[in-house]
Scaffold this motif. Structure first.
Motif, PDB file in Angstrom:
ATOM      1  N   ALA A 218      33.030 -52.259 -25.709  1.00 40.29           N
ATOM      2  CA  ALA A 218      33.142 -52.131 -24.253  1.00 40.29           C
ATOM      3  C   ALA A 218      31.794 -51.732 -23.674  1.00 40.29           C
ATOM      4  O   ALA A 218      31.474 -50.561 -23.554  1.00 40.29           O
ATOM      5  CB  ALA A 218      34.199 -51.100 -23.902  1.00 40.29           C
ATOM      6  N   GLY A 219      30.975 -52.729 -23.351  1.00 39.28           N
ATOM      7  CA  GLY A 219      29.684 -52.452 -22.742  1.00 39.28           C
ATOM      8  C   GLY A 219      28.514 -52.790 -23.649  1.00 39.28           C
ATOM      9  O   GLY A 219      28.600 -52.691 -24.875  1.00 39.28           O
ATOM     10  N   LYS A 220      27.400 -53.181 -23.021  1.00 36.00           N
ATOM     11  CA  LYS A 220      26.223 -53.630 -23.765  1.00 36.00           C
ATOM     12  C   LYS A 220      25.641 -52.534 -24.661  1.00 36.00           C
ATOM     13  O   LYS A 220      25.218 -52.796 -25.785  1.00 36.00           O
ATOM     14  CB  LYS A 220      25.153 -54.113 -22.773  1.00 36.00           C
ATOM     15  N   ALA A 221      25.643 -51.301 -24.173  1.00 35.58           N
ATOM     16  CA  ALA A 221      25.080 -50.202 -24.972  1.00 35.58           C
ATOM     17  C   ALA A 221      25.884 -50.001 -26.250  1.00 35.58           C
ATOM     18  O   ALA A 221      25.327 -49.688 -27.311  1.00 35.58           O
ATOM     19  CB  ALA A 221      25.062 -48.911 -24.156  1.00 35.58           C
ATOM     20  N   PHE A 222      27.202 -50.193 -26.165  1.00 35.10           N
ATOM     21  CA  PHE A 222      28.048 -50.064 -27.356  1.00 35.10           C
ATOM     22  C   PHE A 222      27.794 -51.215 -28.322  1.00 35.10           C
ATOM     23  O   PHE A 222      27.801 -51.036 -29.538  1.00 35.10           O
ATOM     24  CB  PHE A 222      29.520 -49.987 -26.960  1.00 35.10           C
TER      25      PHE A 222
END
Length: 327
Positions: A166-170
């Protein structure tokens, strides 16, 4: 006689419309009226109505006014008065906002509450103020991991797995742990698990339940004492609109916001616990993350997600340091 009567009626109607436009605030969000974030908005609207200060908040849910990711710009331009909004959606306009969906930055809901009262949040709110936006209600929602065949608690558990994050950083962090990334909406996790496209996934507690992911997995690691996935989803308001209200109206809004914020924190905790109960009842193994696991993930995030954020964001290191300083 007839024309003067019509003119009087028209004038009265115009006067009523002017009164309504002066006292009605439009609040937009992307969720159904059963969602916790709608309830947060409803508490504020109800409290303001009960205060009887000539102020009405009209809520437009389910993306009926603006699309989910397209609410921040109209809010900052005064075309929208209020929104409940995942702030990282506006990371394109303000790269600093990407820190509000960053793995390992928040460890649990009480830690999130402390972040909301910290110098870190003051810095984020200063960025919002530059866009003529202010926070009425702080709130974070959490998430966890599921494994098709095994439990996921530590970085080594995802090595070689096909994972949705869930999300680019993850995605950056999980790739650093040796996972292959499959990007998709949370609504697509069920079919991807069923067809073998995914064998691990990361999303919010509520999405895991609403999309019935418990039917496709062997193990669930919910948010508990430790979790990696926390997303800041506040109730925001256009600052000029707030400043234009009278003192009684501002006081009613702030009183409603305080009540809503307390509700948000308690309900967010309940949501995580409830999701674990649903999975357990479905026969899914429940795992938990330890302090050691959390520290290992954060160390990996330092090398991947955090490093990329600092590289891409002006004053990124200073903002990251402020967040990490909150115990």
């Amino acid at each position: 006689m007839k024309s003067s009567l019509l003119a009087a009626v028209a004038a009265t109607a115009l006067g009523l419309a002017t009164t309504a436009s002066a006292t009605e605030l439009r609040l937009s969000h992307q969720w159904s009226n059963k969602d916790i974030r709608h309830q947060v908005a409803q508490i504020v609207a109800d409290e303001v109505a009960a205060a009887d200060v000539d102020l009405d908040i009209k809520i437009f849910g389910s993306q009926s006014l603006f699309k989910a990711r397209e609410q921040y710009k109209p809010l900052s331009r005064g075309q929208l008065d209020m929104t409940v909004f995942p702030l990282s959606y506006a990371g394109g306009q303000q790269p600093a906002f990407n820190l509000t969906l960053m793995p390992g930055l928040v460890k649990n809901h009480d830690h999130a509450a402390r972040l909301n009262e910290s110098a870190f949040m003051e810095a984020i709110e200063a960025k919002m103020a530059d866009d003529d936006v202010m926070v009425l209600v702080h709130g974070y929602l959490a998430g966890g991991f599921v494994g098709k065949d095994k439990c996921i608690t530590a970085p080594g558990d995802v090595q070689g797995m096909q994972t949705r994050a869930a999300g680019k950083a993850f995605e950056q962090m999980l790739a650093g742990a040796g996972a292959s990334i499959a990007s998709m909406a949370s609504s697509e996790i069920y079919n991807a698990m069923q067809t073998g496209v995914l064998n691990a996934a990361n999303t919010s507690s509520s999405s895991f339940v609403s999309y019935r992911i418990y039917e496709q997995v062997a193990c669930y690691t919910p948010a508990s004492d430790f979790a990696l996935w926390f997303m800041y989803q506040p109730l925001l308001m256009n600052k000029s609109t707030f400043d234009g209200l009278n003192e009684a109206q501002q006081a009613a809004l702030m009183a409603g916001a305080a009540k809503a914020e307390a509700y948000y924190l308690e309900e967010a905790k309940k949501q995580d616990a409830a999701s674990a109960e649903v999975f357990e009842k479905a026969g899914v193994e429940i795992a938990s993350m330890s302090q050691e696991d959390f520290d290992a993930w954060r160390a990996l995030a330092q090398e991947t997600s955090y490093a990329k954020f600092v590289e891409d964001t002006p004053d990124g290191q200073a903002l990251l340091d402020l967040a990490l300083a909150v115990e």
